[in-house]
Write an enzyme that holds these catalytic residues in place. Structure first.
Site, PDB file in Angstrom:
ATOM      1  N   GLY A   1       0.769  -1.250   0.000  1.00 57.95           N
ATOM      2  CA  GLY A   1       0.000   0.000   0.000  1.00 57.95           C
ATOM      3  C   GLY A   1       0.793   1.290   0.000  1.00 57.95           C
ATOM      4  O   GLY A   1       0.316   2.315  -0.472  1.00 57.95           O
TER       5      GLY A   1
ATOM      6  N   ASP B   1      -4.036   1.587  11.168  1.00 57.40           N
ATOM      7  CA  ASP B   1      -5.390   1.230  11.567  1.00 57.40           C
ATOM      8  C   ASP B   1      -5.305   0.711  13.006  1.00 57.40           C
ATOM      9  O   ASP B   1      -5.268   1.503  13.943  1.00 57.40           O
ATOM     10  CB  ASP B   1      -5.879   0.189  10.549  1.00 57.40           C
ATOM     11  CG  ASP B   1      -7.321  -0.236  10.726  1.00 57.40           C
ATOM     12  OD1 ASP B   1      -8.101   0.509  11.316  1.00 57.40           O
ATOM     13  OD2 ASP B   1      -7.674  -1.340  10.256  1.00 57.40           O
TER      14      ASP B   1
ATOM     15  N   LYS C   1      -6.338   6.061  11.018  1.00 54.96           N
ATOM     16  CA  LYS C   1      -7.692   5.780  11.537  1.00 54.96           C
ATOM     17  C   LYS C   1      -7.549   5.627  13.042  1.00 54.96           C
ATOM     18  O   LYS C   1      -7.525   4.512  13.570  1.00 54.96           O
ATOM     19  CB  LYS C   1      -8.162   4.430  10.973  1.00 54.96           C
ATOM     20  CG  LYS C   1      -8.906   4.490   9.676  1.00 54.96           C
ATOM     21  CD  LYS C   1      -9.501   3.099   9.416  1.00 54.96           C
ATOM     22  CE  LYS C   1      -9.652   2.838   7.952  1.00 54.96           C
ATOM     23  NZ  LYS C   1     -10.071   1.446   7.668  1.00 54.96           N
TER      24      LYS C   1
ATOM     25  N   PHE D   1     -13.732   2.092   5.569  1.00 52.72           N
ATOM     26  CA  PHE D   1     -12.809   1.408   4.684  1.00 52.72           C
ATOM     27  C   PHE D   1     -12.552   2.290   3.469  1.00 52.72           C
ATOM     28  O   PHE D   1     -13.489   2.757   2.828  1.00 52.72           O
ATOM     29  CB  PHE D   1     -13.350   0.045   4.251  1.00 52.72           C
ATOM     30  CG  PHE D   1     -12.330  -0.717   3.450  1.00 52.72           C
ATOM     31  CD1 PHE D   1     -11.321  -1.424   4.093  1.00 52.72           C
ATOM     32  CD2 PHE D   1     -12.339  -0.671   2.065  1.00 52.72           C
ATOM     33  CE1 PHE D   1     -10.343  -2.080   3.364  1.00 52.72           C
ATOM     34  CE2 PHE D   1     -11.364  -1.340   1.334  1.00 52.72           C
ATOM     35  CZ  PHE D   1     -10.363  -2.036   1.987  1.00 52.72           C
TER      36      PHE D   1
ATOM     37  N   ASP E   1      -5.737  -0.802  -1.617  1.00 51.79           N
ATOM     38  CA  ASP E   1      -6.616  -1.636  -2.437  1.00 51.79           C
ATOM     39  C   ASP E   1      -7.988  -1.819  -1.818  1.00 51.79           C
ATOM     40  O   ASP E   1      -8.183  -1.690  -0.613  1.00 51.79           O
ATOM     41  CB  ASP E   1      -5.970  -2.989  -2.735  1.00 51.79           C
ATOM     42  CG  ASP E   1      -5.738  -3.831  -1.490  1.00 51.79           C
ATOM     43  OD1 ASP E   1      -5.563  -3.263  -0.399  1.00 51.79           O
ATOM     44  OD2 ASP E   1      -5.729  -5.065  -1.625  1.00 51.79           O
TER      45      ASP E   1
HETATM   46  P1  IMP Z   1      -3.197  -2.328  10.933  1.00 55.14           P
HETATM   47  O1  IMP Z   1      -2.182  -3.415  11.134  1.00 55.14           O
HETATM   48  O2  IMP Z   1      -4.535  -2.704  11.469  1.00 55.14           O
HETATM   49  O3  IMP Z   1      -2.733  -0.969  11.430  1.00 55.14           O
HETATM   50  O4  IMP Z   1      -3.490  -2.245   9.408  1.00 55.14           O
HETATM   51  C1  IMP Z   1      -2.644  -1.668   8.541  1.00 55.14           C
HETATM   52  C2  IMP Z   1      -2.787  -2.296   7.175  1.00 55.14           C
HETATM   53  O5  IMP Z   1      -4.134  -2.700   6.894  1.00 55.14           O
HETATM   54  C3  IMP Z   1      -2.441  -1.254   6.178  1.00 55.14           C
HETATM   55  O6  IMP Z   1      -1.097  -1.405   5.822  1.00 55.14           O
HETATM   56  C4  IMP Z   1      -3.369  -1.548   5.042  1.00 55.14           C
HETATM   57  O7  IMP Z   1      -2.739  -2.439   4.148  1.00 55.14           O
HETATM   58  C5  IMP Z   1      -4.552  -2.249   5.638  1.00 55.14           C
HETATM   59  N1  IMP Z   1      -5.693  -1.354   5.798  1.00 55.14           N
HETATM   60  C6  IMP Z   1      -6.208  -0.864   6.948  1.00 55.14           C
HETATM   61  N2  IMP Z   1      -7.287  -0.106   6.721  1.00 55.14           N
HETATM   62  C7  IMP Z   1      -7.443  -0.081   5.388  1.00 55.14           C
HETATM   63  C8  IMP Z   1      -8.412   0.562   4.525  1.00 55.14           C
HETATM   64  O8  IMP Z   1      -9.344   1.290   4.935  1.00 55.14           O
HETATM   65  N3  IMP Z   1      -8.235   0.344   3.202  1.00 55.14           N
HETATM   66  C9  IMP Z   1      -7.249  -0.425   2.696  1.00 55.14           C
HETATM   67  N4  IMP Z   1      -6.336  -1.040   3.462  1.00 55.14           N
HETATM   68  C10 IMP Z   1      -6.447  -0.868   4.792  1.00 55.14           C
HETATM   69 MG    MG Z   2      -0.432  -1.865   4.022  1.00 58.78          MG
END
Ligand code: IMP
Ligand code: MG
Length: 168
Positions: free
Chosen positions: A36, A95, A123, A144, A151
């Protein structure tokens, strides 16, 4: 549409200028976190007047389509030694924080001189673990989103120039 391409570019220019001052006179390693983070990183480094090398790290987390499970896998590793280097990690979105926590721990285990993380989107409402984020371009609500490198659940949409969200 949540954030327009023009708005994204304006935010990145400001962050790039700030990082240019911070890293003045240093030679740094920038690590986009794949997949991403690739588009954000490509624009960010073009707004940084700093001597820099590029390395890549890849991470994926198992999970449902729009929620990550927190179980992170490394899908691609760096090739240059990071010991003693100033490292800038570039991620699309934080996230729960679990992905960044895992990757930051990995990088720190290689003894960099410094580590800063910048993210395009945050977020905040969803955070499960505290992670150090030096700079975030936009805080967004718990929706989302995709586009501009991120993606959609089917793996498409990364090439959209704007950041968009699904209709309710
Ligand atoms: P975390 O480990 O929960 O902080 O998630 C981070 C990863 O989840 C990011 O690197 C993204 O690849 C994916 N991600 C989290 N939220 C979204 C979203 O709203 N759209 C797309 N990818 C997301
Ligand atoms: Mg990512």
């Amino acid at each position: 549409m949540l954030i327009s391409s023009a708005h994204i570019q304006e935010g990145i220019r400001k962050l790039g200028a700030e990082l240019t001052e911070i890293y003045a006179g240093r030679r740094i390693v920038v690590i986009p976190l794949l997949r991403g983070g690739f588009m954000f990183a490509a624009d960010l480094i073009r707004n940084m007047d700093v001597d820099l090398q590029i390395e890549f790290l890849g991470a994926a987390s198992y999970g449902e389509q729009t929620r990550s499970s927190g179980e992170v896998r490394l899908t691609l590793d760096t090739t240059l030694p990071l010991s003693g280097r100033d490292v800038l990690l570039v991620e699309d979105i934080v996230d729960t924080g679990l992905t960044l926590a895992y990757i930051q721990k990995l990088i720190k285990s290689r003894n960099p001189a410094s580590l800063r993380t910048v993210v395009l989107l945050d977020k905040k409402a969803r955070r499960q673990v505290d992670v150090e984020v030096y700079g975030c371009v936009f805080s967004i609500p718990d929706r989302f989103v995709f586009g501009y490198g991120l993606d959609s659940p089917g793996g498409y949409g990364r090439n959209l120039p704007d950041i968009v969200t699904l209709k309710d």
